[in-house]
Scaffold this motif. Structure first.
Motif, PDB file in Angstrom:
ATOM      1  N   TRP A 128       2.648   1.904  -3.338  1.00  0.00           N
ATOM      2  CA  TRP A 128       1.854   2.561  -4.385  1.00  0.00           C
ATOM      3  C   TRP A 128       1.889   4.075  -4.209  1.00  0.00           C
ATOM      4  O   TRP A 128       2.102   4.829  -5.156  1.00  0.00           O
ATOM      5  CB  TRP A 128       0.386   2.068  -4.396  1.00  0.00           C
ATOM      6  CG  TRP A 128      -0.360   2.892  -5.386  1.00  0.00           C
ATOM      7  CD1 TRP A 128      -1.242   3.894  -5.132  1.00  0.00           C
ATOM      8  CD2 TRP A 128      -0.182   2.857  -6.813  1.00  0.00           C
ATOM      9  NE1 TRP A 128      -1.649   4.488  -6.293  1.00  0.00           N
ATOM     10  CE2 TRP A 128      -1.014   3.868  -7.342  1.00  0.00           C
ATOM     11  CE3 TRP A 128       0.591   2.084  -7.678  1.00  0.00           C
ATOM     12  CZ2 TRP A 128      -1.084   4.116  -8.721  1.00  0.00           C
ATOM     13  CZ3 TRP A 128       0.520   2.339  -9.042  1.00  0.00           C
ATOM     14  CH2 TRP A 128      -0.316   3.331  -9.550  1.00  0.00           C
TER      15      TRP A 128
ATOM     16  N   LEU B  87       1.379   4.181   7.836  1.00  0.00           N
ATOM     17  CA  LEU B  87       0.515   4.220   6.653  1.00  0.00           C
ATOM     18  C   LEU B  87      -0.690   5.137   6.898  1.00  0.00           C
ATOM     19  O   LEU B  87      -1.050   5.949   6.031  1.00  0.00           O
ATOM     20  CB  LEU B  87       0.049   2.806   6.292  1.00  0.00           C
ATOM     21  CG  LEU B  87      -0.807   2.729   5.035  1.00  0.00           C
ATOM     22  CD1 LEU B  87      -0.001   3.099   3.784  1.00  0.00           C
ATOM     23  CD2 LEU B  87      -1.404   1.323   4.849  1.00  0.00           C
TER      24      LEU B  87
ATOM     25  N   GLN C 278       0.821  -1.216   0.000  1.00  0.00           N
ATOM     26  CA  GLN C 278       0.000   0.000   0.000  1.00  0.00           C
ATOM     27  C   GLN C 278       0.857   1.268   0.000  1.00  0.00           C
ATOM     28  O   GLN C 278       0.630   2.178  -0.781  1.00  0.00           O
ATOM     29  CB  GLN C 278      -0.924  -0.008   1.232  1.00  0.00           C
ATOM     30  CG  GLN C 278      -1.997  -1.079   1.152  1.00  0.00           C
ATOM     31  CD  GLN C 278      -2.748  -1.209   2.468  1.00  0.00           C
ATOM     32  OE1 GLN C 278      -2.216  -1.710   3.457  1.00  0.00           O
ATOM     33  NE2 GLN C 278      -3.974  -0.745   2.493  1.00  0.00           N
TER      34      GLN C 278
END
Ligand code: AQP
Length: 329
Positions: free
Chosen positions: A91, A316, A88
């Protein structure tokens, strides 16, 4: 304590280069630092893998790193594909990494020359996934072989760029390279680094090679016609053997030169081979015990992936919020 992060691809059998260039040092750092280590299996599929072999390599690499002394009581040691935050964040970071920057990476150039039939986008964006690995854990230090220097530099640039665009989010990591043995070269072609995926198995010493194979490979190592053990430009083969011997014995190049004064390359190769065999014997024994304990290994990587997920998710979440993704409360 400062945080250390390092990873290795389960892309084949682990080599003496991987061990001396990085993992011997990683095992020694666990008391002084907060260490986080991973098997970078997402990176591995940038080169086509046969599924059953890939699974086997991954389990073996997990057991082998434990045998190197990676201690899950002290450190985190997980498998990258089991922690979704890596893909994630990668990206997101891809969108903060320039085409030009990735085009300059020498590993990409080397690997695309070698795998000309499969120059996939993952091979190209390998360094932004590697940046995600490091930045998720706010690592201060990344102990790796010198071949990874350019990738660490890029991870620093991406971190600084993101921090400057938004606000301080990532710790800017520093590479940490061993003084000797930072790059172990092929025994058959000392201009090339020793590599798991080398087609010439004679150039490459695998940590799990038998003592006979190790001795044979060192005896056949390419050297030069001078027949004098000393470190000098143009003596790549001997320099490489001296590097290996220096890391393992802690001796300086001058001490090694004195030790082998008046002796031929045959004696020197024998001594280097013997030292490697002795260093690897206890590791191989520990590996053999671990690889038979499949349940223990599974419990270990499952628990470590859960712990890593908890840490990675915090970074994140911050990133997603700063970029402006709509948050679910
Ligand atoms: N020859 C080497 N000398 C010193 N260090 C080395 N490393 C690799 N080769 C040498 C270090 O090992 C760690 C793990 O490397 P990796 O698995 O991420 O991939 P790599 O660098 O691409 O290693 P290989 O063995 O050459 O694998 P393949 O053949 O799959 O590409 C890193 O710290 C690296 O610096």
């Amino acid at each position: 304590k400062k945080t250390v992060f390092s990873a290795i691809q389960p892309s084949g059998s682990i080599t003496l280069g991987n061990f001396l260039g990085a993992w011997r040092g990683c095992a020694a750092m666990q008391d002084e630092y907060r260490c986080i280590y991973a098997l970078a299996d997402l990176h591995t599929i940038t080169v086509r893998q046969e599924p059953a072999k890939f699974r086997k390599n991954t389990l073996e690499a997990y057991a082998l790193l434990l045998a190197f002394g990676i201690d899950v009581e002290k450190s985190l040691f997980f498998i990258q594909s089991q922690v979704p935050a890596h893909a994630q964040l990668a990206w997101v970071l891809n969108c903060y990494t320039q085409f030009g920057e990735l085009s300059r990476m020498t590993q990409f150039k080397d690997k695309s020359a070698k795998h000309a039939d499969n120059i996939n986008a993952g091979l190209f964006t390998y360094p932004s996934l590697m940046a995600a690995d490091i930045l998720l854990y706010q690592a201060d230090l990344v102990p790796v072989g010198i071949d990874q220097k350019q990738h660490i530099e890029l991870a620093r640039n991406i971190a600084e760029r993101f921090n400057a665009l938004y606000s301080p989010t990532f710790t800017v990591p520093e590479g940490m390279f061993p003084k000797t043995g930072a790059k172990i070269m092929s025994l058959q072609d000392p201009a090339k680094k020793m590599s798991k995926s080398d087609d010439n198995a004679n150039g490459c010493v695998y940590v799990l090679d038998t003592p006979d194979d190790i001795m044979r490979k060192f005896k056949r190592a390419v050297t030069d016609s001078e027949a004098r053990v000393h470190y000098a430009e143009g003596k790549d083969g001997i320099n490489n053997l001296m590097g290996i011997y220096a890391v393992l014995t802690g001796k300086s190049y001058e001490e090694i030169e004195r030790e082998f004064e008046g002796k031929g390359y045959g004696d020197f190769k024998e001594a280097v081979g013997q030292t490697v065999v002795e260093e690897l014997a206890p590791i191989q024994e520990k590996f053999r015990r671990l690889i038979d304990s499949k349940d223990y290994l599974e419990a270990c990587y499952r628990e470590n992936a859960q712990k890593a997920t908890a840490i990675a998710q915090r970074t994140l979440n911050k990133v997603m919020k700063k970029v402006g993704f709509l948050q679910v409360k």
